[in-house]
Design a protein around this motif. Structure first.
Motif: not given
Length: 159
Positions: A1-3, A11-14, A114-117, A148-155
């Motif tokens: 995956m190209n980030l 990620v910054l905005n979220l 925040m959609e985290l465990p 949390s933002a990183y995980r959400q955007v990555r998803k």
């Protein structure tokens, strides 16, 4: 995956939006602590003063690490020294109960909102506290929303 650049800007905005979400979670927790303290102080026998005392202690509970202990520890000590030890023991029980409740409910709210465990905010807070001492609590308050933002955007990018 190209980030690429757009990934990190998302990620910054979220992450910035999640900081506001984190703040809302803290307000919820303060509200619950206020209710618990009011009920506890009323039960102990402080009557109408319970509302005002609970408000002050709830606000003090925002202070990282020390929190409500700023008010409770000297108050409990005073009660013991002044000869009303039973009142001091009730206050100690209330303090420990409210702090235990806070430590249990905070990871739940952060994880849910925040959609985290549920365990991840707790681990991050403890880890940052051990690494950075008292400043770790502030660092954790920034790391959790951005993780949390990183995980959400990555998803969304993985789909």
């Amino acid at each position: 995956m190209n980030l690429d650049k757009s990934f990190w800007s998302e990620v910054l905005n979220l992450g910035i939006r999640n900081i506001w979400l984190y703040s809302k979670v803290q307000v919820k927790i303060i509200g619950l602590i206020y209710i618990l303290l009011t009920l506890g102080l009323w039960f102990i026998g402080y009557g109408a003063w319970s509302l005002l005392i609970a408000l002050g202690i709830s606000i003090l509970d925002i202070v990282p690490v020390i929190g409500a202990g700023i008010a409770f520890v000297p108050w409990i000590m005073w009660e013991w020294i002044a000869g009303t030890a039973s009142q001091g023991w009730w206050l100690l029980l209330l303090y420990v109960g409210v702090e235990a409740f806070k430590q249990l409910i905070e990871p739940y709210f952060l994880g849910k909102d925040m959609e985290l465990p549920f365990w991840l905010p707790f681990v991050i807070t403890i880890g940052c506290g051990l690494i950075f001492n008292i400043f770790g609590i502030v660092a954790a308050a920034l790391i959790i929303p951005f993780l949390s933002a990183y995980r959400q955007v990555r998803k969304t990018y993985d789909k």
